[in-house]
Motif scaffolding. Structure first.
Motif, short mmCIF file in Angstrom:
data_model
loop_
_atom_site.label_atom_id
_atom_site.label_comp_id
_atom_site.label_asym_id
_atom_site.label_seq_id
_atom_site.Cartn_x
_atom_site.Cartn_y
_atom_site.Cartn_z
N ALA A 1 -3.14 9.03 -6.14
CA ALA A 1 -4.52 9.17 -5.62
C ALA A 1 -4.47 9.10 -4.10
N GLY B 1 -6.36 10.03 -1.66
CA GLY B 1 -7.55 9.57 -0.97
C GLY B 1 -7.70 8.07 -1.02
N LEU B 2 -7.44 7.51 -2.20
CA LEU B 2 -7.52 6.06 -2.36
C LEU B 2 -6.47 5.37 -1.50
N ARG B 3 -5.26 5.92 -1.50
CA ARG B 3 -4.20 5.30 -0.70
C ARG B 3 -4.53 5.36 0.79
N LEU C 1 -1.47 4.45 -6.73
CA LEU C 1 -1.89 4.80 -5.37
C LEU C 1 -1.27 6.12 -4.93
N SER D 1 0.82 -1.22 0.00
CA SER D 1 0.00 0.00 0.00
C SER D 1 0.85 1.26 0.00
N GLY E 1 -7.50 5.42 2.14
CA GLY E 1 -8.55 4.43 2.40
C GLY E 1 -8.00 3.02 2.46
N LEU E 2 -7.06 2.72 1.55
CA LEU E 2 -6.47 1.38 1.54
C LEU E 2 -5.63 1.15 2.79
#
Length: 412
Positions: A106, A108-110, A103, A92, A112-113
Motif C-alpha cells: 500500500a 500511499g499508506l506507507r 505497508l 515503516s 503517509g506513515l
C-alpha cells in the motif's frame, strides 16, 4: 548544580552525539528513500519535512527553555522521544516484520506513515540545537574562540557518522539506515542524561523586547540573509548525495566527499578567534554568503568533476563554519540572556525552517524540470541575493576582542 561532567565537557559530548546522528542521516536519507522505491517528487516532499518542522519546533522548544530555564530536562525528553521515532521509521520501511509486507503493498499508506514518523522525529530533534547553542555560548563566556572549540566536537561527530556509515551501506544496503539512526539517538539520550542539571536562572526583564529588536532594519536584513543562505544550502543537504551518485560516486566516496567539507569546517572552528578579532562577525557573515554563491555555482557546473567538487567542499569551512559562528555571535550580541533560546529558535525557524523547506521544494522542482546541475546554480543565485541583503548592515567593529560582550557597543 549536581555533580557530574563539567558543563563544557557535557556540551561537547552533546554536540558529538547529535552531529554524528546528522552525519549518519542527512547525507543518506535521500538515498534511503530512493532505495525503498519512492519517486523524486515524494523524496522532495519528505526531505522538506525536517525544514518545515523547524518552523514550528524550535519556537516551541525555545519558548519552553526561556520560560522555565530547564533546558537540560528538555534535551533529555526530546532525545528519548526522537529515538522512539527513529525506531518507528525503521519499521515503516522494513518489510521483514508482520506489518511490513502490508505497508509495501500500500504505497500511499506507507508514504503517509513515513511522513508522520519523520515529522515526529524532526520535531523532537529540533529541540537540540537552540538549547545546546545557548548553553554552549554561556559556557564559553561569549568567547568565539572557546565556543568554536566546543562546537568542533559536532564536526568531529559528523565525520564519524558520515564516513563510518558509507562502507556499511555499500556492503549491507541502504535499508538498514534507520536502525543506525536509532542507535545514535539512543547515544544522544545517554549523553543528555549525563549532563549536569542546573536550577532555573533568575530572569531579568530585557531592556529591549524581541519585537523591538526585530523592527530594526539591520536585524531584518540579517534574518533575510539567513533565509536565503539556508534556502541555498537546502540543495546541498537534500540532493548533493544524489547528485554525486548520479555522477558515479559510490556511497563510500560520497561519505568521504562530505567528510572533506567537515574537516575544513573543523579547522576554521579551531582557529577562528583571529578571524573574528580582525574582521568582526558581520563582515565575516557577508563574506560567507559570497563564497556560498561561488561554491554552489561551481557544483552545478562541475558535472561531478572531482577537483571542482573538492574545492567546493573545502569552501564549507566558510559557508558553514564561519557563517554559523558569525550568526551565533550576532545573536548573542543583539539579544538579552533571557531571550537567547528564542533568538536561536527564531534563526532556526527562519533559516532552516522557512528557507530550508522552500529551498528543498524549489530544488526538487528544478532537478526534475531542468537538470540536477541547475539545482545548484539556482542555489548559488540565492546565496548571492543574501550577500546583497547584508550590504548595508556592516557595523563598525573595533578589532582586538573575540569576546561577544558589551551590548552598549552594539547600540552606538
Amino acid at each position: 548544580m549536581q555533580r557530574g561532567a563539567s558543563p563544557a565537557a557535557g556540551i561537547g559530548g552533546l554536540y558529538f552525539a547529535y552531529f554524528a546522528y546528522v552525519g549518519l542521516f542527512s547525507p543518506y536519507l535521500g538515498l534511503y528513500l530512493a532505495g525503498i522505491g519512492l519517486t523524486i517528487a515524494q523524496i522532495g516532499l519528505l526531505m522538506a519535512v525536517p525544514q518545515a518542522l523547524r518552523i514550528v519546533g524550535p519556537p516551541f522548544w525555545g519558548w519552553l527553555a526561556d520560560r522555565g530555564g530547564q533546558g537540560t530536562g528538555l534535551l533529555r525528553a526530546s532525545s528519548a522521544l526522537a529515538c522512539a521515532s527513529a525506531l518507528a521509521l525503521a519499521l515503516s520501511g522494513w518489510s521483514g516484520w508482520p506489518g511490513g509486507e502490508a505497508l509495501a503493498a500500500a504505497p500511499g499508506l506507507r508514504f503517509g506513515l513515513l511522513f508522520a514518523v519523520l515529522a515526529a522525529l524532526f520535531f523532537f530533534t529540533s529541540a537540540q540545537m537552540p538549547i545546546a547553542e545557548t548553553m554552549a555560548m554561556r559556557a564559553a563566556g561569549g568567547d568565539t574562540g572557546r565556543y568554536g572549540r566546543l562546537r568542533v566536537w559536532g564536526s568531529i561527530g559528523f565525520i564519524v557518522g558520515v564516513v563510518g556509515i558509507g562502507p556499511v551501506l555499500d556492503r549491507y544496503g541502504v535499508g538498514g539506515l534507520p536502525w543506525w539512526v536509532a542507535a545514535l539517538l539512543a547515544l544522544l539520550t545517554v549523553v543528555a542524561l549525563s549532563l549536569p542539571s542546573a536550577g532555573a536562572e533568575a530572569r531579568v526583564r530585557p531592556a529591549v523586547s524581541i519585537g523591538q529588536r526585530l523592527a530594526e532594519p539591520r536585524v531584518r536584513a540579517f534574518f533575510a540573509s539567513a533565509f536565503l543562505m539556508l534556502f541555498a544550502h537546502a540543495a546541498l543537504y537534500a540532493f548533493f548525495s544524489l547528485y554525486l551518485a548520479e555522477q558515479g560516486y559510490s556511497k563510500t566516496a560520497i561519505g568521504l566527499v562530505w567528510a572533506i567539507g567537515v574537516l575544513a569546517e573543523i579547522g576554521v572552528f579551531w582557529l577562528q578567534r583571529g578571524l573574528f578579532q580582525r574582521f568582526g562577525a558581520m563582515r565575516l557573515l557577508r563574506a560567507s554568503l559570497a563564497v556560498a554563491a561561488l561554491r554552489f555555482v561551481a557544483i552545478g557546473l562541475s558535472a561531478g568533476w572531482l577537483p571542482a567538487i573538492l574545492l567546493a567542499q573545502l569552501a564549507h569551512a566558510v559557508t558553514f563554519g564561519i557563517h554559523h559562528s558569525a550568526t551565533i555571535a550576532t545573536l548573542q550580541r543583539w539579544f538579552e540572556p533571557a531571550q537567547q533560546a528564542r533568538a536561536q529558535a527564531l534563526y532556526v525557524t527562519i533559516g532552516y525552517g522557512l528557507g530550508g523547506s522552500a529551498g528543498v521544494l524549489v530544488a526538487s522542482w528544478v532537478w526534475t524540470a531542468v537538470s540536477p546541475g541547475a539545482t545548484f546554480v539556482v542555489a548559488g543565485f540565492a546565496a548571492a541575493l543574501g550577500w546583497l541583503a547584508l550590504g548595508g548592515t556592516l557595523e563598525r567593529q573595533a578589532p582586538g576582542s573575540a569576546t561577544i560582550v558589551a551590548r552598549a557597543e552594539d547600540e552606538r
